[in-house]
Motif scaffolding. Structure first.
Motif, mmCIF file in Angstrom:
data_model
loop_
_atom_site.group_PDB
_atom_site.id
_atom_site.type_symbol
_atom_site.label_atom_id
_atom_site.label_comp_id
_atom_site.label_asym_id
_atom_site.label_seq_id
_atom_site.Cartn_x
_atom_site.Cartn_y
_atom_site.Cartn_z
ATOM 1 N N LYS A 55 -104.000 62.668 115.301
ATOM 2 C CA LYS A 55 -102.579 62.842 115.031
ATOM 3 C C LYS A 55 -101.863 63.322 116.298
ATOM 4 O O LYS A 55 -102.458 64.021 117.114
ATOM 5 C CB LYS A 55 -102.385 63.852 113.898
ATOM 6 N N PRO A 56 -100.591 62.991 116.516
ATOM 7 C CA PRO A 56 -99.769 62.112 115.693
ATOM 8 C C PRO A 56 -100.139 60.643 115.892
ATOM 9 O O PRO A 56 -100.574 60.240 116.981
ATOM 10 C CB PRO A 56 -98.352 62.394 116.170
ATOM 11 N N ARG A 225 -88.048 61.804 109.504
ATOM 12 C CA ARG A 225 -89.392 61.968 110.086
ATOM 13 C C ARG A 225 -90.511 61.547 109.132
ATOM 14 O O ARG A 225 -91.591 61.169 109.582
ATOM 15 C CB ARG A 225 -89.609 63.422 110.513
ATOM 16 N N GLU A 495 -94.516 66.669 120.624
ATOM 17 C CA GLU A 495 -95.770 65.972 120.400
ATOM 18 C C GLU A 495 -95.687 65.058 119.189
ATOM 19 O O GLU A 495 -96.243 63.960 119.179
ATOM 20 C CB GLU A 495 -96.905 66.987 120.203
ATOM 21 N N ARG A 496 -94.925 65.471 118.153
ATOM 22 C CA ARG A 496 -94.918 64.730 116.891
ATOM 23 C C ARG A 496 -94.058 63.479 116.922
ATOM 24 O O ARG A 496 -94.218 62.590 116.096
ATOM 25 C CB ARG A 496 -94.426 65.636 115.763
ATOM 26 N N ASP A 497 -93.076 63.407 117.867
ATOM 27 C CA ASP A 497 -92.217 62.230 117.947
ATOM 28 C C ASP A 497 -91.606 62.161 119.342
ATOM 29 O O ASP A 497 -92.017 62.900 120.240
ATOM 30 C CB ASP A 497 -91.132 62.236 116.853
#
Length: 526
Positions: A55-56, A225, A495-497
Motif C-alpha cells: 500500500k498505497p 479518496r 504517500e497515500r495520493d
C-alpha cells in the motif's frame, strides 16, 4: 466387409483435415496477441496478495510500470484484469478510437452506495439511466444558456473569495492557508449553484466557512479518496460483506454527513414546488425538481435528485483547488513565473477592478500555468475506471472483456517520451504548443484535464472558469511570498495520493486600491 473401404476412405479425407485444423489452431494461438506485460498472478486471487502488501496501491502500480519499463501493464486482481496506461497514444486508442467499447463503468460496492444504486451520471455503467442523466446534464444544467444564467452566482462567490483573503491580509499582510481558501471557494460555489446559499449554518462575518461548511468539505474529500480505492471486495465479490480495511465504514459515514446537510434542503424545496410556494427556478436544484416527462410528471425521482446532487458536489471540489495550490507552490519557488503571470493580469485587467470572466480569453500565460499544474500534479493518479464491454485489441495487446482500464494522469503528464524536462514546471511549453488559442482542455491526452470520449467531463466550461477565476483573483489581488520559516516550498506529495504533503501557507498582501476589495452589492447568502 463392404464398410471397411468406406471407413478407410473417410479416414483418408478426415485425417488431413484434422491435421490442417490443428495447424490452424496452433498458428492462431501463436498469432493471437498476448495480454500486456505484468506480474504473474496467483490462482483465483491474482495479484491481490502483492497489492495488500504494497500500500498505497497506486504507488505499487507505478513501481511495477517503472520496473517493467512499460506504458501499459496488466495486473490481475481476483478475476479482473486491471490495465493501467501512461501513454497518451495508447490512452487515445482506449478513450477515442475504441470509445464505444470502453465507455462503461465497473460494478462495485462503493460507487453503487454513493450513487444509491447507479442513479447518477459519472459512476453509472452504460445504459438507459446513464443516457438519461447525461442528457439532463448537457441540455438542462450545462448548456451555454444555463452557464450564462449562473454568471452572477459565480461572480458573487469570486467576490467573497477576495473579501475573505483580504480580511486575512489587510493589516500589513498575513499568512494564508491557500489549500483551505481553495477548498472552501469550491464548496461555496457548489452550494450556491445547487441550493442558492453559501452556508448551511451562519458562516462567518469575514466570508469564511462555519463549522457546518468545514464538516461538509471534509466529508466530500473523504468520498473522493475512497470512491475507487482498490478495496478487496471490488475484486472478490464473494467477500462483499466483509470490511477488511474499514473502507465501507469510512465511506458510509462521509456519505451520511454530506446527505445530512443536503437532504433536508431538497425535501423542503420539493415541498415548496409541490404546494406552489416556489414558482420559478433559481438554482440547479430547482431545475432538477421542475423537469417533466412527456406526460407532465416529474422526470426525476426524489432519490435520483438526491444522489445526483451528491455526485455533483463531490465532482466539483477536487481539481480546481488542488491545481491552484500546486501552481502557487511551484511559482513561489520560481518567483519570475509568478511575476510574469501578475504582469499579464495587470496588462489585461489593470488595477482598478477585479478579474472578470470576460478577461479569460486574454489570459494565456495564466492558463499556461494552470495547464502545467494539471500536467505535473493531478488530484489523483488514476481517472475513474473504464470497463471493456467486449474482447478487443489495443496497442497490439489483447484486452479481455470486463477489464478495468485506468489512465494514469500523472504517468501521462510526466511521460519523458512526450515531455522534455518532464519534471520541471515550465508554463511556456504550452504557449509554444498552442499559440493564441490556449484552453485547459487537451484532446490529444498528452496531459489529463477533462478526459475524452463519451465519459469526458460534461462540465468542461464550468471547470475551466472555476479554476481560472480562483487562480487569477488570487494572483491579481495579492502579492505572495513563501512564509519566513519556509523560504523554499516543499513540493513533496502525500504517500497515500498525489496531493501536496503539506498545505501551502503563504504570506499575502493586498496589491490593489482598498475600494476594489469591497463590492457594492456584496451579500452574505446564508
Amino acid at each position: 466387409m463392404e464398410s471397411a473401404p468406406t471407413f478407410l476412405l473417410i479416414l483418408f479425407f478426415i485425417i488431413p483435415l484434422f491435421i490442417k485444423l490443428l495447424k490452424h489452431t496452433d498458428s492462431s494461438n501463436k498469432s493471437k496477441p498476448s495480454l500486456p506485460p505484468g506480474p504473474k498472478p496467483w490462482p483465483i486471487v491474482g495479484n491481490l496478495p502483492e497489492m495488500l502488501a504494497n500500500k498505497p496501491t497506486f504507488r505499487w502500480i507505478q513501481n511495477i510500470m517503472n520496473d517493467l519499463d512499460t506504458e501499459i501493464v496488466c495486473i490481475r486482481l481476483g478475476n479482473i484484469h486491471v490495465i493501467p496506461v501512461s501513454s497518451p497514444s495508447i490512452a487515445r486508442e482506449f478513450l477515442m478510437k475504441q470509445d464505444a467499447i470502453f465507455a462503461s463503468r465497473p460494478l462495485n460496492w462503493s460507487s453503487k452506495y454513493v450513487s444509491s444504486g447507479y442513479l447518477t451520471t459519472s459512476v453509472t455503467p452504460c445504459g438507459e439511466q446513464w443516457k438519461k442523466m447525461k442528457r439532463i446534464f448537457v441540455e438542462e444544467l450545462l448548456s451555454p444558456q444555463r452557464h450564462q444564467w449562473m454568471h452572477d452566482k459565480r461572480g458573487e462567490e469570486a467576490d467573497n473569495l477576495v473579501r475573505y483573503v483580504y480580511n486575512q491580509t489587510k493589516n500589513g499582510g498575513g499568512l494564508v492557508d491557500l489549500r483551505h481558501v481553495g477548498q472552501h471557494f469550491g464548496g461555496n460555489l457548489s452550494r450556491r449553484m445547487l441550493f442558492n446559499k453559501r452556508y448551511f449554518g451562519k458562516g462567518r462575518e469575514d466570508g469564511g466557512p462555519g463549522p457546518e461548511e468545514l464538516d461538509h468539505v471534509v466529508a466530500l474529500f473523504v468520498v473522493v479518496r475512497h470512491l475507487f480505492a482498490f478495496p478487496i471486495s471490488d475484486y472478490l465479490p464473494c467477500l462483499w460483506w466483509l470490511d477488511f480495511e474499514g473502507h465501507k465504514k469510512i465511506l458510509k459515514e462521509a456519505t451520511n454527513t454530506i446527505r445530512k446537510y443536503h437532504d433536508p434542503i431538497i425535501d423542503e424545496r420539493i415541498h415548496q414546488w409541490k404546494n406552489g410556494i416556489r414558482t420559478h427556478e433559481e438554482d440547479w436544484l430547482d431545475i432538477f425538481i421542475s423537469l417533466k416527462d412527456a406526460n407532465k410528471n416529474p422526470l426525476l425521482t426524489v432519490e435520483e435528485i438526491k444522489s445526483q446532487i451528491m455526485e455533483l458536489t463531490v465532482g466539483t471540489m477536487d481539481n480546481p483547488f488542488n491545481n491552484v495550490e500546486w501552481v502557487f507552490s511551484e511559482m513561489l519557488n520560481q518567483p519570475k513565473i509568478l511575476q510574469k503571470a501578475t504582469q499579464e493580469l495587470d496588462r489585461v485587467v489593470g488595477n482598478q477592478r477585479l478579474v472578470q470572466e470576460s478577461d479569460f480569453p486574454k489570459l494565456n500565460y495564466v492558463k499556461a500555468c494552470l495547464r502545467e499544474g494539471f500536467r505535473l500534479h493531478p488530484i489523483v493518479d488514476f481517472n475513474v475506471p473504464h470497463v471493456s464491454t467486449e474482447d478487443t485489441i489495443v496497442a497490439n495487446y489483447f484486452i479481455p472483456k470486463g477489464s478495468h482500464v485506468l489512465i494514469r494522469r500523472q504517468g501521462v503528464g510526466q511521460n519523458p517520451r512526450v515531455w522534455e524536462e518532464a519534471l520541471k514546471f515550465k508554463p511556456e511549453r504550452h504557449l509554444k504548443r498552442d499559440g493564441c488559442d490556449l484552453t485547459l482542455t487537451e484532446p490529444s491526452l498528452e496531459l489529463f484535464t477533462f478526459g475524452a470520449g463519451r465519459r469526458s467531463c460534461p462540465a468542461i466550461t464550468l471547470g475551466t472558469y472555476v479554476t481560472v477565476m480562483l487562480f487569477a483573483r488570487l494572483v491579481h489581488g495579492f502579492t505572495w511570498v513563501a512564509p519566513p520559516n519556509e523560504p523554499i516550498v516543499d513540493l513533496s506529495e502525500l504517500e497515500r495520493d498525489t496531493s501536496k504533503a503539506k498545505p501551502l501557507v503563504a504570506f499575502g498582501k493586498p496589491r490593489l486600491p482598498a475600494e476594489v476589495y469591497h463590492p457594492k452589492n456584496y451579500k452574505k447568502y446564508i
